[in-house]
Design a protein around this motif. Structure first.
Motif, PDB file in Angstrom:
ATOM      1  N   SER A   1       8.172  48.123  29.242  1.00 27.44           N
ATOM      2  CA  SER A   1       8.187  47.565  28.009  1.00 27.44           C
ATOM      3  C   SER A   1       7.803  46.238  28.003  1.00 27.44           C
ATOM      4  O   SER A   1       7.565  45.838  27.138  1.00 27.44           O
TER       5      SER A   1
ATOM      6  N   TYR B   1       5.991  44.541  29.318  1.00 26.92           N
ATOM      7  CA  TYR B   1       4.335  44.177  29.485  1.00 26.92           C
ATOM      8  C   TYR B   1       3.793  44.357  27.947  1.00 26.92           C
ATOM      9  O   TYR B   1       3.061  43.745  27.499  1.00 26.92           O
ATOM     10  N   PHE B   2       4.311  45.264  27.287  1.00 26.24           N
ATOM     11  CA  PHE B   2       3.831  45.671  25.795  1.00 26.24           C
ATOM     12  C   PHE B   2       4.416  45.080  24.987  1.00 26.24           C
ATOM     13  O   PHE B   2       3.767  44.801  23.772  1.00 26.24           O
ATOM     14  N   LEU B   3       5.625  44.345  25.057  1.00 23.23           N
ATOM     15  CA  LEU B   3       6.298  43.806  23.846  1.00 23.23           C
ATOM     16  C   LEU B   3       5.952  42.025  24.043  1.00 23.23           C
ATOM     17  O   LEU B   3       5.631  41.757  25.037  1.00 23.23           O
ATOM     18  N   ASP B   4       5.800  41.395  22.918  1.00 29.44           N
ATOM     19  CA  ASP B   4       5.561  40.019  22.976  1.00 29.44           C
ATOM     20  C   ASP B   4       6.876  39.289  23.259  1.00 29.44           C
ATOM     21  O   ASP B   4       7.471  38.907  22.270  1.00 29.44           O
ATOM     22  N   LEU B   5       7.249  39.187  24.505  1.00 27.84           N
ATOM     23  CA  LEU B   5       8.355  38.535  24.977  1.00 27.84           C
ATOM     24  C   LEU B   5       8.145  37.114  25.387  1.00 27.84           C
ATOM     25  O   LEU B   5       7.077  36.909  25.993  1.00 27.84           O
ATOM     26  N   THR B   6       9.142  36.307  25.124  1.00 28.64           N
ATOM     27  CA  THR B   6       8.941  34.925  25.920  1.00 28.64           C
ATOM     28  C   THR B   6       8.915  35.121  27.534  1.00 28.64           C
ATOM     29  O   THR B   6       9.640  36.259  28.053  1.00 28.64           O
TER      30      THR B   6
ATOM     31  N   GLY C   1      11.335  37.991  29.510  1.00 29.65           N
ATOM     32  CA  GLY C   1      10.714  39.160  30.166  1.00 29.65           C
ATOM     33  C   GLY C   1      11.078  38.840  31.559  1.00 29.65           C
ATOM     34  O   GLY C   1      11.359  39.988  32.169  1.00 29.65           O
TER      35      GLY C   1
END
Length: 93
Positions: free
Chosen positions: A25, A27-32, A36
């Motif tokens: 997840s 990879y798919f979420l827009d995390l810093t 990540g």
């Protein structure tokens, strides 16, 4: 029949799949980058310990503390290698 069912291994497998989904997840979420990387490192260490304890049966022998001691020593040496490399190459000391 109940004692023949490998409940510990099945639960370990399911937990391993959950940890893999959490890591995927990132990879798919827009995390810093920091969030990540933190999630990936934590899930990697937890999954490595899960594999060692559940599937490699590390705690089921008479000398389980010797096995755990070797794992602690291995982690210690790995951290020295990683931070020593960072110290020499990245921080230019």
């Amino acid at each position: 029949m109940r004692e023949l069912f490998p409940a510990k291994q099945v639960m370990g497998f399911i937990f391993s799949l959950v940890l893999t989904v959490i890591a995927l997840s990132v990879y798919f979420l827009d995390l810093t980058f920091t969030a990540g990387l933190t999630i990936l490192i934590v899930t990697a260490f937890v999954q490595a310990l899960l594999q060692l304890i559940v599937f490699m049966h590390a705690g089921e022998s008479k000398d389980k503390w010797a096995i755990y001691g070797n794992v602690y020593f291995m982690i210690f040496i790995a951290l020295i290698t990683i931070f020593g490399t960072l110290f020499l190459l990245v921080w230019d000391m």
